[in-house]
Design a protein around this motif. Sequence first.
Motif, PDB file in Angstrom:
ATOM      1  N   VAL A  33       0.805  -1.286  -0.114  1.00 41.34           N
ATOM      2  CA  VAL A  33       0.170  -0.190  -0.032  1.00 41.34           C
ATOM      3  C   VAL A  33       0.894   1.292  -0.113  1.00 41.34           C
ATOM      4  CG1 VAL A  33      -1.739  -1.235   1.384  1.00 41.34           C
ATOM      5  CG2 VAL A  33      -0.132   0.112   2.312  1.00 41.34           C
ATOM      6  N   GLY A  34       0.230   2.367  -0.117  1.00 45.05           N
ATOM      7  CA  GLY A  34       1.142   3.774  -0.153  1.00 45.05           C
ATOM      8  C   GLY A  34       0.786   4.531   1.325  1.00 45.05           C
ATOM      9  N   SER A  35       1.553   5.332   1.442  1.00 50.53           N
ATOM     10  CA  SER A  35       1.534   6.357   2.533  1.00 50.53           C
ATOM     11  C   SER A  35       1.965   7.820   2.130  1.00 50.53           C
ATOM     12  CB  SER A  35       2.237   5.933   3.617  1.00 50.53           C
ATOM     13  OG  SER A  35       2.205   6.762   4.809  1.00 50.53           O
ATOM     14  N   GLY A  36       1.605   8.707   2.891  1.00 51.00           N
ATOM     15  CA  GLY A  36       2.019  10.311   2.857  1.00 51.00           C
ATOM     16  C   GLY A  36       1.295  10.559   1.600  1.00 51.00           C
ATOM     17  N   SER A  37       1.629  11.695   1.020  1.00 53.62           N
ATOM     18  CA  SER A  37       0.807  12.416   0.063  1.00 53.62           C
ATOM     19  C   SER A  37       1.018  11.557  -1.216  1.00 53.62           C
ATOM     20  CB  SER A  37       1.053  13.883  -0.294  1.00 53.62           C
ATOM     21  OG  SER A  37       0.603  14.373  -1.498  1.00 53.62           O
ATOM     22  N   ALA A  38       0.103  11.285  -2.317  1.00 56.82           N
ATOM     23  CA  ALA A  38      -0.129  10.665  -3.317  1.00 56.82           C
ATOM     24  C   ALA A  38       0.983  11.560  -4.515  1.00 56.82           C
ATOM     25  CB  ALA A  38      -1.420  10.267  -4.033  1.00 56.82           C
ATOM     26  N   CYS A  39       1.211  12.571  -4.198  1.00 54.99           N
ATOM     27  CA  CYS A  39       1.932  13.440  -5.208  1.00 54.99           C
ATOM     28  C   CYS A  39       3.245  13.669  -4.538  1.00 54.99           C
ATOM     29  CB  CYS A  39       1.175  14.626  -5.611  1.00 54.99           C
ATOM     30  SG  CYS A  39       0.366  15.635  -4.252  1.00 54.99           S
ATOM     31  N   THR A  40       3.653  13.355  -3.414  1.00 53.86           N
ATOM     32  CA  THR A  40       4.800  13.550  -3.097  1.00 53.86           C
ATOM     33  C   THR A  40       5.221  12.417  -1.892  1.00 53.86           C
ATOM     34  OG1 THR A  40       3.884  14.929  -1.008  1.00 53.86           O
ATOM     35  CG2 THR A  40       4.685  16.016  -2.914  1.00 53.86           C
ATOM     36  N   SER A  41       4.739  11.280  -2.382  1.00 56.06           N
ATOM     37  CA  SER A  41       4.943   9.956  -1.619  1.00 56.06           C
ATOM     38  C   SER A  41       6.600   9.602  -1.451  1.00 56.06           C
ATOM     39  CB  SER A  41       4.275   8.696  -2.064  1.00 56.06           C
ATOM     40  OG  SER A  41       4.696   8.784  -3.508  1.00 56.06           O
ATOM     41  N   ASP A  42       7.546  10.362  -2.375  1.00 58.38           N
ATOM     42  CA  ASP A  42       8.704   9.922  -2.126  1.00 58.38           C
ATOM     43  C   ASP A  42       9.349  10.480  -1.001  1.00 58.38           C
ATOM     44  OD1 ASP A  42       8.558  12.274  -3.623  1.00 58.38           O
ATOM     45  OD2 ASP A  42      10.365  12.075  -4.529  1.00 58.38           O
ATOM     46  N   THR A  43       8.732  11.795  -0.598  1.00 58.35           N
ATOM     47  CA  THR A  43       9.379  12.291   0.423  1.00 58.35           C
ATOM     48  C   THR A  43       8.663  12.190   1.908  1.00 58.35           C
ATOM     49  OG1 THR A  43       7.795  14.218   0.076  1.00 58.35           O
ATOM     50  CG2 THR A  43       9.737  14.332  -1.026  1.00 58.35           C
ATOM     51  N   LEU A  44       7.688  11.607   1.840  1.00 59.68           N
ATOM     52  CA  LEU A  44       6.782  11.144   3.003  1.00 59.68           C
ATOM     53  C   LEU A  44       6.448  12.311   3.851  1.00 59.68           C
ATOM     54  CD1 LEU A  44       8.527   8.050   4.267  1.00 59.68           C
ATOM     55  CD2 LEU A  44       6.137   8.122   3.191  1.00 59.68           C
ATOM     56  N   GLU A  45       6.245  13.725   3.115  1.00 62.11           N
ATOM     57  CA  GLU A  45       5.875  14.778   3.885  1.00 62.11           C
ATOM     58  C   GLU A  45       4.260  14.729   4.187  1.00 62.11           C
ATOM     59  OE1 GLU A  45       6.560  17.782   0.906  1.00 62.11           O
ATOM     60  OE2 GLU A  45       8.818  17.917   1.068  1.00 62.11           O
ATOM     61  N   PRO A  46       3.749  15.510   5.286  1.00 63.12           N
ATOM     62  CA  PRO A  46       2.502  15.419   5.461  1.00 63.12           C
ATOM     63  C   PRO A  46       1.812  15.979   4.539  1.00 63.12           C
ATOM     64  CG  PRO A  46       3.667  16.546   7.329  1.00 63.12           C
ATOM     65  CD  PRO A  46       4.663  16.238   5.989  1.00 63.12           C
ATOM     66  N   SER A  47       0.411  15.382   4.196  1.00 61.43           N
ATOM     67  CA  SER A  47      -0.470  15.594   2.870  1.00 61.43           C
ATOM     68  C   SER A  47      -0.978  17.047   3.072  1.00 61.43           C
ATOM     69  CB  SER A  47      -1.445  14.564   3.054  1.00 61.43           C
ATOM     70  OG  SER A  47      -2.387  15.033   2.119  1.00 61.43           O
ATOM     71  N   ALA A  95      -5.785  20.379   4.185  1.00 62.82           N
ATOM     72  CA  ALA A  95      -6.563  21.470   3.719  1.00 62.82           C
ATOM     73  C   ALA A  95      -8.288  20.845   4.110  1.00 62.82           C
ATOM     74  CB  ALA A  95      -6.739  21.489   1.997  1.00 62.82           C
ATOM     75  N   MET A  96      -8.346  19.418   4.192  1.00 65.95           N
ATOM     76  CA  MET A  96      -9.484  18.946   4.549  1.00 65.95           C
ATOM     77  C   MET A  96      -9.814  18.977   6.057  1.00 65.95           C
ATOM     78  SD  MET A  96      -9.284  15.840   1.952  1.00 65.95           S
ATOM     79  CE  MET A  96     -10.381  14.675   2.846  1.00 65.95           C
ATOM     80  N   GLY A  97      -8.676  19.316   6.809  1.00 67.40           N
ATOM     81  CA  GLY A  97      -8.876  19.295   8.161  1.00 67.40           C
ATOM     82  C   GLY A  97      -8.738  18.091   8.697  1.00 67.40           C
ATOM     83  N   ALA A  98      -7.966  17.116   7.991  1.00 65.01           N
ATOM     84  CA  ALA A  98      -7.973  15.703   8.631  1.00 65.01           C
ATOM     85  C   ALA A  98      -6.763  15.456   9.001  1.00 65.01           C
ATOM     86  CB  ALA A  98      -8.327  14.604   7.467  1.00 65.01           C
ATOM     87  N   LEU A  99      -6.499  14.312   9.804  1.00 66.14           N
ATOM     88  CA  LEU A  99      -5.121  13.967  10.222  1.00 66.14           C
ATOM     89  C   LEU A  99      -4.017  13.823   9.258  1.00 66.14           C
ATOM     90  CD1 LEU A  99      -6.086  10.999  12.610  1.00 66.14           C
ATOM     91  CD2 LEU A  99      -5.296  13.207  13.268  1.00 66.14           C
ATOM     92  N   THR A 100      -2.969  14.382   9.344  1.00 67.19           N
ATOM     93  CA  THR A 100      -2.005  14.292   8.223  1.00 67.19           C
ATOM     94  C   THR A 100      -0.909  13.470   8.644  1.00 67.19           C
ATOM     95  OG1 THR A 100      -0.786  16.421   9.410  1.00 67.19           O
ATOM     96  CG2 THR A 100      -2.476  16.787   7.678  1.00 67.19           C
TER      97      THR A 100
END
Length: 371
Positions: free
Chosen positions: A306-320, A325-330
């Motif tokens: 499976v994946g983790s982190g942001s789908a568009c910055t998954s190589d950095t594992l930065e908070p999404s 922006a949605m106010g969800a857990l990052t």
Amino acid sequence: MLDATPGPLLPAARDTLLAAHDVAWADPSARHAAARRSRALLDRAREVVARGLGVRTDEVTLHASGAQATRAALELLALGRRRLPGAPVASAVEHSAVLRWLRAGETPPVEVPVSPTGAVDLTAWAEAVTPETSFAVLQSANQEVGTRQPLAAARAITTGHGVPLLVDARAGLGRDLPVRDYDVLVGDATTWGGPRLGVLVVRTGTRVAPHHPPSPYEGGLALDPVDVPTALAAAEAWQQTAAVADDEGRAARALVARVREAAAAVEEVDVVGDPDDRLPHVCTFSVLYVDGETIVDELARRGLAVGSGSACTSDTLEPSHVLAAMGALTQGNVRITLPLAAVAPEREAAVAALVEQLPDVVATCRARLGL
């Protein structure tokens, strides 16, 4: 395998790609017989994609990747609308590369907030778009949480002010409902089981300006020449995926619903994104107290990818930035992007294993932290 970004090539597309190297190897811009054959095959591939999208063939250009098609679209609109004084408008959950490009411009973009499910706030969108807006950008659906955007309503607003709307459809083009409401559209053939190939649609009448200095490729809209075998494989993948799209969508939606239900049943796990108006093959949930990579590693140890982190910055594992922006857990994010059934016949078994093991995986990871 539950992380397909991008997924494997469809078998028919792979066969087409290999065979095409024997017949479409020549430069389609040359004048000899082999080049004319390559040109005819390239035109045929473009026609397949254009017909599938419901647009004119001359409105479609092909690019080396979806990322290149997106960058080309942004530059074409920025140049074509450069006399407008207003800033571009985009949602706060656009692909990180799109937001970085917009933020690097002379006029920072107006970033429109989204709802807790990730859908753009149409009231704020209407306030942000004015007759002076250079152009607007809105994804068809979010690549990370799957929420579809209200494109028809958003485009009605931009059209009312004479502002062109760029729709980034890389998350679901070819696998989700047809995308109709746009002036400029970008997609990537990897989404529908093809090779890496970008698709750019500029609807007739949309004011854009080609690259400067001018490019000799795709009417001046592409920076690189099109690889004809790749285009043929993408066209074949489009046809294969379109033929089973309804059944594929229903099956993927049912599998994602099982994952969402199982994740929601685990204590202090937040399932994000719209539960109904969403891509059929994307799912994200967040686990409180545990890093996402820890959960991903534990699932991988058990044979689940499976994946983790942001789908568009998954190589950095930065908070999404999407979840923020949605106010969800990052933190503690797990992202699933189901591959097509034709390339992953084991996906139903993988989902069953994930559903069964998820409670223990979460408990195991929390126990390591003494929780």
